[in-house]
Structures are given as structure tokens and as C-alpha cells.
Design a protein around this motif. Structure first.
Motif: not given
Ligand SMILES: Cc1ncc(C[n+]2csc(CCOP(=O)(O)OP(=O)(O)O)c2C)c(N)n1
Ligand code: SF4
Ligand SMILES: [Mg+2]
Length: 282
Positions: A38, A66, A108, A111, A137, A142-143
Motif C-alpha cells: 500500500y 480494511g 480492498g 471490501d 492483495n 485487517l482481520t
């Protein structure tokens, strides 16, 4: 003496010109993991804004949730960190209300194509004049590393330790089939090339879709790694007349990754032009 002095000044001026793009960076330090792709994407974005000379007060970046969702925080302009999967509808509403603004939506792969996947066909078929950056990616970063809609078949992830059982989507083919009037693929490891694509997408009058290949260095050790991407990316190099639907579909394989502009329809009116034409009274 004169020549040496002017070469020295030219060099210094070049440096100043090149760091000028940093004015688009906010004072907040990015919270992404060291080495995350990013950083390459926002670098390209800052440079594109600089070369387009966008005014801070006339641009907005809308994100969902995200790691990619944090992007507007690191841009020195207006931004909107919305709900998971909702960057496209919020950005569309904003553009319809304020046509004078340059509106970017970012998301993302989870998302944009998972929870928010229902929005893409509609913004594309309506041809709303916004630029959409898909930070792909192939993982929920994030999770903590679950499979997403673009995770390759059989890849081991934290949600599928034995291998992903699902067939991945192809974002370029989706955008083309939904009728996006500008479809491109960029790569976080080539900020100069990506900058050029973002510039052309922003200048395009209509919905612009950019899939950006980018590594999640923390949760993907086997697929979109820097090494793999570097080896598998090639320049599409399509001539203007080759940017048609048939060639685009043929070149749009998930791998190896052709990078560049696949398709552009410059003739099609964008949504607000269509509305104006329909409302015209003779
Ligand atoms: C309605 C809702 N469902 C689930 C979540 C949990 N969640 C947050 S981010 C995310 C996925 C992020 O993956 P991606 O869109 O690929 O973004 P990345 O982190 O890789 O940039 C999920 C499932 C949430 N925030 N809201
Ligand atoms: S978890 Fe992955 S996508 Fe998120 S900041 Fe870290 S490297 Fe980037
Ligand atoms: Mg992701």
C-alpha cells in the motif's frame, strides 16, 4: 563555471519538483506493516495528484473497511472512511451531489468484491464519473489473513489452512462485463507506471476501474509476494486501437499479470451527461 553551476541548480530544482508531491501526504504516519504494498500505491497516488495539479479542497477519497480503508487518513485532502463495502455508493452519491469534485473510491478485494460486490455492476453500467482503486492483495489483511474473493484456489490461508476451496474471481473480466468504460491493472511495485494509470483514469470521463496488484507481506507468504509479482508482471503495451473488449477479455487472465490499460471507451457519456440530455427541453 557557469555550466557547472546551472547543472547543480537544475539537479536541485529537479529534487524539489519531485518531492513536491509530498504535499498530498497528510501529517499522519501510515499504520501499515513495514513492506506493505500500500505504500507503493499511495506513493503513485500522491505523484498522480501532483502531476494533475489537483486542489486539496476539490478532491475526496472515499474508503470502506480494511487496511485499505485507512487510505484517506494519509491523504492531505477531504476523505470519508465509510462502512465495509460501501465506498462505491458513498463516492457515487458524492459525485452526483458535487459534480465539481474529483472523487476517488478505494477498497480492498474483500471490501470491493465480497461484501460490497453488489455495487460494482451498477456504478459501471451507470458510468458514474469516479475513479475506483481496487487494492487487490487477495487476502483479508485487517482481520488477519482470511481467504477473499480473489484468493487463488488451494492457497493456504488462516481461514482455510488446508487450502482455499473456492475459485477466485477475475476483477478485470468482471469490470469489463459490467460495462466499465475504463479498465486497467497496475502494480504497487511500479509507482511510476501506476501513477500514469491513475492519471489517465482520473482524466477519463466516466467510471474508471483500476485493479492494483499489491502484496500483504504479513499474511500472504505464497501468492502475491513481492518476488512472485515481480516475476509474473508484464507490460500489456496495448496500442490505442487494441483497447477493445475482445482483446481486453483475452488478455485479462489472472496470471501472468498484464499491467496497463485494457479498455477505454471515450465516446460513452457519463451519468450526469446522460441525465442532462434526458432532461433537455426542446
Ligand atoms: C459488516 C462487516 N463485516 C465484517 C467486518 C470485518 N472486516 C473488516 S475488514 C474485513 C476484510 C478486509 O479485507 P480487504 O477488503 O481485502 O482489505 P485489506 O485489509 O486486505 O486491505 C472484514 C471482513 C466488518 N468490519 N464489517
Ligand atoms: S496486514 Fe497486510 S495489507 Fe494490512 S497493512 Fe499489513 S501487510 Fe498491509
Ligand atoms: Mg485485501
Amino acid at each position: 563555471m557557469e555550466t557547472i553551476r546551472s547543472a547543480y541548480l537544475d539537479e536541485k530544482l529537479e529534487i524539489v519538483k519531485n518531492i513536491d508531491f509530498l504535499k498530498y501526504r497528510s501529517a499522519d504516519l501510515p499504520t501499515w506493516c513495514p513492506g506493505c504494498g500500500y505504500f507503493g500505491i499511495v506513493d503513485a497516488f500522491y505523484k498522480a495528484c501532483r502531476e494533475l495539479d489537483l486542489k486539496h479542497e476539490n478532491m475526496v477519497t472515499v474508503s470502506g473497511i480494511g487496511c485499505s480503508g485507512r487510505t484517506p487518513i494519509f491523504i492531505n485532502s477531504y476523505g470519508f472512511h465509510t462502512l465495509h463495502g460501501r465506498s462505491i455508493p458513498v463516492a457515487s452519491g458524492l459525485k452526483l451531489a458535487r459534480e465539481d469534485l474529483t472523487v476517488f473510491a478505494v477498497a480492498g478485494d474483500g471490501d470491493a468484491l465480497g461484501i460490497g460486490g453488489g455495487h460494482l455492476p451498477h456504478v459501471a453500467r451507470k458510468n458514474i464519473n469516479i475513479t475506483f482503486l481496487l487494492f487487490d492483495n487477495s487476502i483479508y489483511g485487517l482481520t488477519k489473513g482470511q481467504s477473499s474473493s480473489t484468493t487463488p484456489y488451494e492457497m493456504k490461508t488462516n481461514s482455510h489452512p488446508a487450502g482455499n476451496p473456492d475459485t477466485p474471481l477475475n476483477p478485470i473480466k468482471l469490470a469489463l462485463s459490467y460495462g466499465a468504460s475504463f479498465v486497467a491493472r497496475g502494480y504497487a511495485g511500479d509507482p511510476q507506471g501506476l501513477k500514469q494509470i491513475i492519471k489517465e483514469a482520473t482524466l477519463h470521463q466516466g467510471f474508471s476501474f483500476i485493479q492494483i496488484l499489491t502484496p500483504c507481506v504479513t499474511f500472504d507468504k505464497e501468492n502475491k509476494t513481492w518476488k512472485n509479482l515481480k516475476e509474473k508482471v508484464y507490460d500489456l503495451n496495448l496500442r490505442k486501437e487494441e483497447k477493445n473488449m475482445e482483446t481486453a477479455m483475452r488478455m485479462a487472465e489472472n496470471e501472468p499479470y498484464g499491467v496497463g490499460i485494457f479498455f477505454q471507451d471515450r465516446q460513452r457519456p457519463h451519468y450526469q451527461e446522460i441525465l442532462r440530455n434526458l432532461n433537455k427541453t426542446d
